[in-house]
Write an enzyme that holds these catalytic residues in place. Structure first.
Site, PDB file in Angstrom:
ATOM      1  CB  SER A  65      -3.569  -4.288   3.394  1.00  0.00           C
ATOM      2  OG  SER A  65      -4.860  -4.559   2.895  1.00  0.00           O
ATOM      3  CB  SER A 113      -6.712  -1.822   2.743  1.00  0.00           C
ATOM      4  OG  SER A 113      -6.122  -1.881   3.655  1.00  0.00           O
ATOM      5  CE  LYS A 150      -5.893  -6.603   0.411  1.00  0.00           C
ATOM      6  NZ  LYS A 150      -6.697  -5.452   1.028  1.00  0.00           N
TER       7      LYS A 150
HETATM    8  N1  GLN Z   1      -3.972  -0.261   7.659  1.00  0.00           N
HETATM    9  C1  GLN Z   1      -5.103  -0.442   8.335  1.00  0.00           C
HETATM   10  C2  GLN Z   1      -4.721  -1.825   9.357  1.00  0.00           C
HETATM   11  O1  GLN Z   1      -3.770  -1.960   9.469  1.00  0.00           O
HETATM   12  C3  GLN Z   1      -6.421  -0.917   7.454  1.00  0.00           C
HETATM   13  C4  GLN Z   1      -6.124  -2.094   6.687  1.00  0.00           C
HETATM   14  C5  GLN Z   1      -7.263  -2.338   5.845  1.00  0.00           C
HETATM   15  O2  GLN Z   1      -8.299  -1.473   5.396  1.00  0.00           O
HETATM   16  N2  GLN Z   1      -7.271  -3.620   5.502  1.00  0.00           N
HETATM   17  O3  GLN Z   1      -5.818  -2.353   9.887  1.00  0.00           O
END
Ligand code: GLN
Length: 489
Positions: free
Chosen positions: A151, A175, A76
């Site tokens: 994400s 994410s 990532k």
């Molecule tokens: N979807 C969640 C957010 O937008 C979690 C994102 C994540 O775990 N990086 O914050």
């Protein structure tokens, strides 16, 4: 498809170690696969062909051995890599080449893992679909009109489309697990502090955690052991060994285990096909000898609002460092302007709408006069959620729930509706607030033919329990073969 692509990481490492195949051949097969399908999937932001082949040659020369030596990996783009571009999905870091490797990258390189490249993500990991990436969305290999989640959708899409057998994601509110669930792969968020955050570009430092993505539970566990363990360069790193996750993944036995079904995660907003697969998964665990009971965690209902105060507050502070002076982009620096003007112009041009929304929310929640009402209140809710977990783990060994309320949604469907987007992480956020480990393992297909994930949550530093349950589920349902049902790319 080339058998080197469909093999698990465990199988590949064994074949490389026995010299049946070279690490260079394995890396090349995956690089060719990326060249063939990534135009459609858009999992990668940057492919490091030279770096990957050089590392593979080191493995072939016998310089590095180990359980995953020679295995390719999708990383990532929020993890810094020395000499390799790292953008966190943002324009503001475009062109930035980090001068150092994250601890987990050092550990993976030392273990002979071959990093193929950097994967797409929502900007600064804020989102659930990769549609907030400044570089365009990734697509779900099961249906290219749908999101692979976010994400870390890029890493999961790469693993699900056989561009890499394993990947690294980061999980602040879901994410790793949510993309795993909607792509039919395995994703594990280790205990907070169990894997070093040194070199992980900070979003919300009290929640951020890196972890493995894979097609099998054992592959995830092997990667977890390589990246895990104490790191003196991360002050929140737990000073203890990695829980025995590989051993747990190899002993898929849940007999006598006490499994708690979280009562809060059902009802309106949950897709019937998701709930049906979840109920079946619970029945399977019972058949395998686990005892199942319902467990109410009443404060989980407030996890989402608490998260959307705590995470943006920390983000507003963490993202202050992108000031046009230190990294990447600089806009409007044409002579007769102040540093503040350059800073404002750069942040305006470099951050996308969702990141700006979070900075504004976080700044507001932390402002004098509102601090106690918002940030302070959210921290109290966080404590109550941790107490729900503590009370639950007096009665049961693990908690289970669906990983996500729905299967993969369509690109464009939620991108203009922040609340709908945030709801994708309804079930995953509590574990981040508590700090315990949680994992998603596939548990079949919903009525729409799309994958469903079972989430397993465990107490802090008891990561091995979730691997045990996941391995049992995988063995019982054959869920490591689920991807064979995905339409061919
Ligand atoms: N979807 C969640 C957010 O937008 C979690 C994102 C994540 O775990 N990086 O914050």
């Amino acid at each position: 498809m080339n058998a080197l692509l469909t093999a698990t990481a465990t199988e590949l490492a064994a074949r490389i170690a026995s010299r049946e195949v070279s690490a260079v051949e394995v890396a090349q097969a995956h690089l060719d696969r990326i060249a063939e399908v990534d135009e459609k999937v858009h999992a990668f932001l940057h492919v490091d062909t030279d770096g990957a082949l050089a590392q593979a040659r080191r493995v072939d020369a016998g310089e590095i051995t180990g359980p995953l030596a020679g295995v390719p990996l999708a990383l990532k783009d929020v993890i810094v890599t020395k000499g390799v571009p790292t953008t966190a999905g943002s324009r503001i870091l475009e062109g930035w080449i980090p001068p150092y490797d994250a601890t987990i990258v050092e550990r993976m390189r030392a273990a002979g893992i071959v990093v193929l490249g950097k994967t797409n993500m929502d900007e600064f990991a804020m989102g659930s679909s990769t549609e907030h990436s400044a570089y365009g969305p990734s697509r779900n290999p099961w249906d290219l009109t749908r999101t692979p989640g976010g994400s870390g959708g890029g890493s999961s899409a790469a693993v699900a489309s056989y561009q890499a057998p394993i990947g690294i994601g980061t999980d602040t509110g879901g994410s790793i697990r949510q993309p795993a669930a909607v792509t039919g792969t395995v994703g594990a968020k280790p205990t907070y502090g169990g894997v070093s955050r040194y070199g992980l570009i900070a979003f919300s430092s009290s929640l951020d955690q890196a972890g493995p993505c894979a097609r099998t539970v054992l592959d995830a566990a092997l990667l977890h052991e390589i990246i895990g363990g104490h790191d003196p360069r991360d002050s929140t790193s737990i000073d203890a060994g990695v829980p025995p996750v590989v051993e747990a993944a190899r002993h898929a036995d849940v007999s006598g285990m006490r499994v708690g079904v979280v009562t809060q995660f059902k009802g309106d907003g949950y897709q019937p096909g998701v709930l049906a697969r979840f109920d079946e998964a619970v029945a399977v665990l019972e058949k395998l000898g686990a005892t199942v009971e319902e467990v109410s965690c009443p404060h989980f209902d407030y996890a989402l609002p608490a998260y959307y105060l705590i995470a943006p507050s920390e983000a507003s502070s963490n993202l202050a460092r992108y000031d046009a002076m230190r990294y990447g982009l600089r806009v409007g620096d044409d002579g007769d302007v102040s540093a503040e003007e350059v800073m404002a112009a750069t942040r305006d041009a470099g951050f996308g709408a969702e990141v700006k929304r979070r900075i504004i929310l976080g700044t507001y929640a932390l402002s004098a006069g509102y601090y106690d009402a918002y940030y302070g209140q959210a921290q109290k809710v966080r404590t109550l959620i941790s107490r729900d977990f503590a009370a639950a783990f007096e009665r049961v060994d693990v908690l289970v729930s669906p990983t996500t309320p729905t299967t993969a949604f369509t690109l464009g469907e939620r991108v203009d509706d922040p609340m709908a987007m945030y709801l994708a992480d309804l079930c995953t956020i509590p574990s981040n607030l508590y700090g315990g480990p949680a994992l998603s393992v596939p548990c079949g297909l919903s009525d729409d033919g799309l994958p469903v994930g079972l989430q397993v949550m465990a107490p802090v530093q008891a990561d091995e329990r979730m691997y045990r349950v996941a391995a049992a589920m995988e063995a019982a349902l054959g869920s490591d073969r689920l991807l064979e049902k995905a339409p061919a790319l």
